[in-house]
Write an enzyme that holds these catalytic residues in place. Structure first.
Site: not given
Ligand code: NAD
Length: 348
Positions: A80, A178, A180, A182
Site C-alpha cells: 500500500k 449505505g 453509495g 457498492v
C-alpha cells in the site's frame, strides 16, 4: 519513530519513504509480503496529523492486502502507499509524476491503484512514468464497485445457505447500510434475486433513489443496525460492529462491503458468541480487486466474473473451518490466508 518495533510492523519486507522537494511529495510505500507475487494495493492521499499516523496506516493497510489477495486467489502480495497531504488542496501533476517515479523505482515489486483521496485521473498521471499501476481507463477493468457488489451478493448467498440452510434469497430481508457505489449496485442485485430490502444513508437523495428503483424500505441511519431481518449488510463505514451495534443487532448474519467492519478483534468473538455469522470483510469485499487483477489487453469479463463468484466457496470454507474449530470467522479467514502465503514461501 520505530519501524521494526512498531506495533503495526508484521515482518513487512520493505518500507520506502519517498520525498520530492520540487513537487512537495512526502510518501510512504509499505510492501508487506510478496510470497504469492508482486505487492498490489492502492495509494491513499490523506491529511495525516503526523508522520507516525501515516506510517501506522500504511503498515496496517499493506498487511491487509496480503490477506485479501491470498484469499481472493490472486498471484499478488500485499502493499500500500500513502501520500501525506490534503487531496482537496495539495494535488498537482508534478506530485503524481513524482509518485509515479517512486513506484517505478521499485521495478514492479509494488503495483499501485486508486484508494481514498486518489482518483482514476491521478493514477493516469502516475501511469505516464510507470507501468506498475492498475485501474486506469486504458487497462479496461473500469469502476470496481459493480464487481465488489457482485462479490457481496455471492457472499450473502453463502452465508444464508450456511446459517439458514436456504439456497435462495427469495423473501430474505437484507438491511443495507449505505446506498453509495457498492450499496446501490448491491440493492439492484438483491432485488433481482427476490430479496426484500431495507436501506439507510445519511444522504436522503441516495436512499430515495434506491427506494424508488428497487422498492427498498427507507429507514433512518440510526435504525438500520436494529432491523429485524436475516442479513445486515454494512456498505458505508468501517468499525460499524461495536458494543452499541451488538446490543441492537437482530439479524443472524453480517455480510457487507465496508472495510474494517469490526471496531476491535474482540467484536468478532462477540458475534460468534451471540450466534451471528460474520462474513469477514476482506474476503467478501474482494470483488473489485479481483476484477482489477484480470485487467490488461486480454481482459475477459466472464473470467473475471467467475473468479469473483469463487468468493462464495472461500466463505463456505471459512464458515466450515470456524465452526469446526470453535473460532470466529474473522480468525478462520486469517488462518486460511496465512496458510496460503506461508505455503507459497515454503515452495519458493
Ligand atoms: P461510497 O462513498 O460510494 O458510499 C458510501 C455511502 O455510505 C455514501 O452514500 C454515504 O453517504 C453513506 N454513509 C456514510 N455514513 C453513513 C451512515 N452513518 N449511515 C448510512 N450511510 C452512510 O463508497 P463505496 O465505494 O460504495 O464503498 C462502501 C464501502 O465499501 C466502504 O467502506 C469502502 O471502503 C468499501 N469497499 C468498496 C469497494 C468498491 O469497489 N467501491 C471495494 C472494497 C471495499
Amino acid at each position: 519513530m520505530e519501524i521494526f518495533g512498531h506495533p503495526e510492523f508484521d515482518g513487512h519486507e520493505q518500507v520506502i519513504f519517498g520525498h520530492h522537494a520540487a513537487s512537495g511529495l512526502n510518501a510512504i510505500i509499505a510492501i508487506h509480503n510478496t510470497d504469492l507475487g508482486p505487492a498490489l494495493g492502492g495509494c491513499r492521499m490523506w491529511p495525516y496529523a503526523s508522520e507516525a499516523e501515516a506510517l501506522t496506516d500504511v503498515l496496517r493497510l499493506a498487511r491487509g492486502m496480503t490477506y485479501k489477495s491470498a484469499l481472493a486467489g490472486l498471484a499478488y502480495g500485499g502493499g500500500k502507499a500513502v501520500i501525506l497531504g490534503d487531496p482537496r488542496k495539495d494535488k498537482s501533476e508534478a506530485l503524481f509524476l513524482a509518485m509515479g517515479r517512486l513506484v517505478e523505482s521499485l521495478g514492479g515489486r509494488y503495483t499501485t491503484a486508486e484508494d481514498v483521496g486518489i482518483s482514476v485521473d491521478d493514477v493516469e498521471v502516475m501511469a505516464r512514468v510507470t507501468k506498475h499501476v492498475a485501474g486506469t481507463r486504458a487497462a479496461g477493468a473500469g469502476d470496481p464497485s459493480p464487481s465488489t457488489a457482485y462479490g457481496v451478493l455471492v457472499g450473502i448467498r453463502a452465508a444464508v445457505a450456511h446459517k439458514l440452510g436456504r439456497n435462495s434469497l427469495d423473501g430474505v430481508r437484507v438491511a443495507v447500510q449505505g446506498a453509495g457505489h457498492v450499496g446501490s449496485h448491491l440493492c439492484r442485485l438483491l432485488d433481482e434475486a427476490g430479496a426484500r430490502l431495507t436501506v439507510s444513508d445519511i444522504d436522503d437523495a441516495a436512499v430515495m433513489r434506491v427506494a424508488d428503483e428497487f422498492g427498498a424500505e427507507p429507514v433512518a441511519p440510526e435504525a438500520i443496525t436494529g432491523v429485524a431481518g436475516e442479513v445486515f449488510a454494512p456498505c458505508a463505514l468501517g468499525a460499524v460492529i461495536d458494543d452499541q451495534t451488538l446490543e441492537r443487532l437482530q439479524a443472524p448474519i453480517v455480510a457487507g462491503s465496508a472495510n474494517n467492519q469490526l471496531a476491535a478483534p474482540r467484536h468478532g468473538v462477540e458475534l460468534m458468541r451471540r450466534g451471528v455469522l460474520y462474513a469477514p470483510d476482506y474476503v467478501i469485499n474482494a470483488g473489485g480487486v479481483i476484477n482489477i487483477s484480470h485487467e490488461g489487453p486480454d481482459y475477459d469479463k466472464q473470467a473475471a466474473v467467475d473468479h469473483v463468484g469463487r468468493i462464495h466457496d472461500t466463505l463456505r470454507e471459512i464458515f466450515g473451518r470456524a465452526e469446526a474449530a470453535g473460532i470466529p470467522t474473522s480468525e478462520a479467514a486469517d488462518r486460511l490466508a496465512e496458510e496460503r502465503f506461508t505455503k507459497a514461501s515454503e515452495a519458493a
